[in-house]
Design an enzyme around this catalytic site. Structure first.
Site, short mmCIF file in Angstrom:
data_model
loop_
_atom_site.label_atom_id
_atom_site.label_comp_id
_atom_site.label_asym_id
_atom_site.label_seq_id
_atom_site.Cartn_x
_atom_site.Cartn_y
_atom_site.Cartn_z
N GLU A 1 17.99 -17.72 -6.76
CA GLU A 1 17.54 -16.36 -7.12
C GLU A 1 17.05 -16.33 -8.57
OE1 GLU A 1 16.75 -13.84 -5.62
OE2 GLU A 1 16.95 -12.17 -7.00
N GLU B 1 8.39 -15.14 -10.24
CA GLU B 1 7.62 -13.94 -9.91
C GLU B 1 7.33 -13.08 -11.13
OE1 GLU B 1 9.45 -11.12 -7.21
OE2 GLU B 1 11.44 -11.66 -7.90
N CYS C 1 0.84 -1.20 0.00
CA CYS C 1 0.00 0.00 0.00
C CYS C 1 0.87 1.25 0.00
CB CYS C 1 -0.96 0.09 1.17
SG CYS C 1 -2.11 -1.27 1.22
N ARG D 1 4.29 -0.33 -4.51
CA ARG D 1 3.91 -0.84 -3.19
C ARG D 1 2.63 -1.66 -3.21
NH1 ARG D 1 6.73 1.67 0.79
NH2 ARG D 1 5.19 0.99 2.31
N ASN E 1 -2.18 1.84 5.42
CA ASN E 1 -1.20 0.84 5.03
C ASN E 1 -0.90 0.01 6.27
OD1 ASN E 1 1.01 -0.60 4.04
ND2 ASN E 1 2.45 1.06 4.50
N GLY E 2 -0.99 -1.31 6.18
CA GLY E 2 -0.71 -2.17 7.33
C GLY E 2 -1.91 -3.05 7.64
N TRP F 1 -2.36 -2.91 -1.77
CA TRP F 1 -2.03 -4.34 -1.86
C TRP F 1 -2.97 -5.02 -0.87
CZ3 TRP F 1 -0.07 -8.36 1.22
CH2 TRP F 1 0.38 -9.48 0.51
N LYS G 1 6.08 -4.44 -3.47
CA LYS G 1 7.52 -4.29 -3.22
C LYS G 1 7.89 -4.51 -1.75
CE LYS G 1 11.64 -2.90 -4.60
NZ LYS G 1 12.31 -3.98 -5.31
N HIS H 1 19.37 -37.44 -6.00
CA HIS H 1 18.56 -37.89 -4.87
C HIS H 1 17.07 -37.66 -5.10
CE1 HIS H 1 22.20 -38.64 -2.63
NE2 HIS H 1 22.62 -37.42 -2.92
N LYS I 1 13.25 -15.21 -9.63
CA LYS I 1 12.97 -14.13 -10.58
C LYS I 1 12.03 -14.65 -11.69
CE LYS I 1 14.03 -11.21 -8.81
NZ LYS I 1 14.79 -10.93 -7.64
C1 F6R Z 1 11.91 -10.69 -5.01
C2 F6R Z 1 11.77 -9.73 -3.95
C3 F6R Z 1 11.34 -10.21 -2.61
C4 F6R Z 1 12.06 -9.43 -1.50
C5 F6R Z 1 11.49 -9.82 -0.13
C6 F6R Z 1 12.21 -9.10 0.99
O1 F6R Z 1 12.34 -10.09 -6.19
O2 F6R Z 1 11.98 -8.56 -4.15
O3 F6R Z 1 11.54 -11.57 -2.47
O4 F6R Z 1 13.42 -9.70 -1.57
O5 F6R Z 1 10.13 -9.52 -0.09
O6 F6R Z 1 12.07 -7.72 0.88
P1 F6R Z 1 13.01 -6.74 1.68
O7 F6R Z 1 14.38 -6.90 1.16
O8 F6R Z 1 12.45 -5.37 1.43
O9 F6R Z 1 12.91 -7.14 3.12
#
Ligand code: F6R
Length: 619
Positions: free
Chosen positions: A488, A495, A2, A27, A103-104, A77, A614, A511, A492
């Site tokens: 990672e 997502e 949010c 956000r 937000n929250g 969000w 984010k 295994h 990527k």
């Molecule tokens: C993936 C991504 C998320 C963040 C995770 C932690 O691309 O961005 O997996 O890495 O939500 O977020 P932070 O680093 O803000 O605690």
């Protein structure tokens, strides 16, 4: 999780709010809404499910002019209540005079809603937020806080559990907004004859760089000509002024179709900024170090806690810290950490990694660690965020604003920051001489150039992306530091491209996972250096042959000049040769590009993947 904007000034508020929301859409983008005070006792509200553009289209259709120089907006969000028009913020009380954006999560929303319903209030949404609008309206209408909006907000916030940033407007107060925060971000922007509120300075950086960071459980009232801050009991409180050091250009796309593509390219600069100024006189210096040297010397165990991409950077921290310091390091998902009763004491160092500094899982892990008397060091990209505020020390990554929802430059910056922590520990414990620390630092400092060279070579990944776009699934294999890189790469791809993507430590293949290999299945293999890690290189070469024999189509990330791999790679993506521990800084680059370009080829919005936001400020 949010985005919130508030504005009181002299300009038409709607435009300022919509511009701010556009910068906060990272956000959350499940719905958007605005409320504008017309100055004549009217409060116009419009909200729409989906991205901000849906709200803008709706506003264009309306003949109601959203006139007024004060108002607020929200981009959501969804947590409580689906992403629909009726659950979109702002929410209003029954008279339509009070509006709120949030937000929250208000954790005790259920009893509050029940209390309101018992009093005959009709609730029109499924959210936890709406109750706050009704409660403030009732506190304002009657009782000890009657007629005082700030006092009404304080009284209501004292009753709320959970995390919140809340902004309230009242139609009878067209030139003020009252806001409160607990464990969710809120900053005030101070312009000439105009004042802003936002979840992130990006929302108002176009207008002013002078900002004030609100503290925990503070309530702020903004007016055209300034602001005042109190605690929840109404006592004057101190908030922290600061000047934003980056400019609007840093938050714009800079000629790229997507923020993420720009942020991938910014990685050499981001890593250079993370490292800058941290070596003085052959000594590593961290930022806000509220830990004495002796504290670091006494550490006998390290826990790294983080989520998602930050967790993957934490996995890499283990290789470096154990190797350089001989301290045992455990890396743990922040969401699991406190629920399994980890063994912590004063000699434990907990490194909490979070780009946003707001992630609730990580924040709760930090709080748990502190309760158990462990020392906490935060690695964070957002100045003054909650996680660094609650930690004993902080190392900022200085990667600049990251708007694309998928983390890229903050991942590689976190890796660099983790290594600085490893070197700081090695220096404090005497497991490395100053000369050795300086040598390791020099190798790190050479990485921006190597990353720039890796970026020069990503055309092959772009071309391959078009080829791989129709695949149903992709597997990733790696070993040693290549394993977190594989994890990672798979994250990527999941997502962004919504593909089934899974990473395995290559040694685990036999295994079980090898059963997944079928004709044509793309498998991305992150190869170690043939010189730096000859034994592992040979083992991975065998793995590649095993999967090729079973029909896999191999995409191999390998060091330039690694000729042994050529005959076995269906597709080869080359990266510069660098020291082993630093290899993730270059081998991640083609994987980021691959995921972004596959998503693009599949027609998805690279910056705003579905269901994500984010910063994740809920547990
Ligand atoms: C993936 C991504 C998320 C963040 C995770 C932690 O691309 O961005 O997996 O890495 O939500 O977020 P932070 O680093 O803000 O605690």
């Amino acid at each position: 999780m949010c985005g919130i904007v508030g504005y009181v000034g002299n300009r038409p508020a709607l435009n300022v709010i919509l511009d701010g929301l556009r910068r906060l859409e990272y956000r959350g983008y499940d719905s958007a809404g605005v409320a504008v005070l017309d100055g004549r006792g009217g409060l116009a509200v419009e909200r729409k499910a989906g991205q901000l553009r849906n709200l803008e289209a709706r506003l264009d259709e309306l003949d109601v002019p959203f006139e007024g120089t004060a108002g607020m907006g929200h981009t959501r969000w969804a947590t409580h209540g689906g992403p629909t028009d009726r659950n979109a913020h702002p929410h209003r009380d029954g008279t339509g005079k009070v509006a709120v954006v949030h937000n929250g999560i208000i954790e005790n929303f259920a009893p509050l809603r029940a209390e309101l319903e018992a009093a005959g209030v009709e609730l029109t949404s499924d959210t936890d937020t709406e109750a706050a609008a009704h409660l403030v309206a009732r506190a304002y209408a009657d009782g000890p806080t009657a007629g005082d909006l700030a006092a009404s907000v304080r009284a209501v916030c004292r009753r709320l559990h959970g995390a919140f940033t809340l902004l309230f407007t009242h139609a009878e107060h067209p030139d003020m907004i009252v806001a409160a925060r607990r464990s969710s971000p809120l900053v005030v922007g101070l312009g000439e004859g105009e004042t802003f509120l936002a979840s992130d300075v990006a929302a108002f950086i176009e207008h002013t760089r002078d900002a004030v960071e609100l503290g925990q459980d503070q309530v702020v009232t903004i007016r055209r000509d300034g602001y005042d801050v109190t605690d929840l009991d109404g006592n004057p409180a101190e908030a922290k002024p600061f000047r934003v050091t980056w400019d609007l250009a840093a938050a714009e796309k800079g000629g790229h179709d997507y923020f993420m593509l720009k942020e991938i390219e910014e990685q050499p600069t981001a890593v250079a900024n993370t490292l800058r100024g941290h070596l003085t006189d052959r000594r590593i210096v961290l930022d806000e170090q509220r830990l004495a040297d002796g504290d670091l010397r006494d550490v006998d165990k390290v826990f790294v806690v983080a989520c998602g991409t930050a967790y993957h950077s934490g996995l890499l921290a283990k290789y470096a810290i154990e190797h350089w310091t001989r301290l045992p390091v455990e890396v743990e998902l922040a969401s699991e950490f406190r629920y399994r009763d980890p063994v912590l004491d004063r000699q434990t160092l907990v490194v909490a990694i979070s780009q946003s500094g707001e992630t609730m899982d990580t924040l709760e892990a930090v709080r748990h660690a502190k309760e158990q008397k462990a020392r906490v060091l935060a690695i964070c990209n957002t100045n003054g965020a909650q996680i660094p505020r609650e930690s004993d020390a902080v190392l900022y990554t200085h990667a600049g604003p990251e708007i694309g929802v998928a983390a890229t430059k903050t991942f590689t910056s976190q890796i660099a920051a983790n290594y600085l922590v490893g070197l700081a520990l090695a220096q404090a414990r005497g497991t490395k001489y100053p000369d050795e620390v300086a040598r390791e630092f020099a190798e790190l400092e050479a990485m921006p150039d190597a990353m720039a060279a890796a970026l020069d070579g990503v055309e092959a990944a772009r071309e391959l992306a078009r080829d791989l776009a129709p695949s149903r699934a992709v597997l990733f294999l790696g070993r040693h530091v290549g394993f977190p890189v594989a994890l990672e790469g798979a994250l990527k791809l999941k997502e962004l491209a919504y593909m089934h993507a899974e990473a395995f430590a290559a040694g685990e293949l036999k295994h079980g996972p090898i059963a997944l290999i079928e004709d044509g299945l793309p498998v991305v293999v992150v190869m170690p250096s043939p010189k730096g890690r000859a034994v592992l290189h040979a083992k991975l070469l065998s793995n590649i042959q095993e999967i090729t024999a079973r029909g896999a189509r191999t995409v191999v990330i390998a060091e330039e000049g690694d000729e042994t791999i050529r005959p076995f790679a269906h597709h080869l993506l080359e990266v510069p040769a660098v020291p082993t521990l630093l290899q993730p800084l270059v081998s991640t680059v083609p994987l980021q590009v691959l995921a972004a370009e596959i998503a693009r080829a599949r027609g998805y919005d690279v910056d705003k993947p579905r269901n994500l936001a984010k910063s994740v400020t809920v547990e």
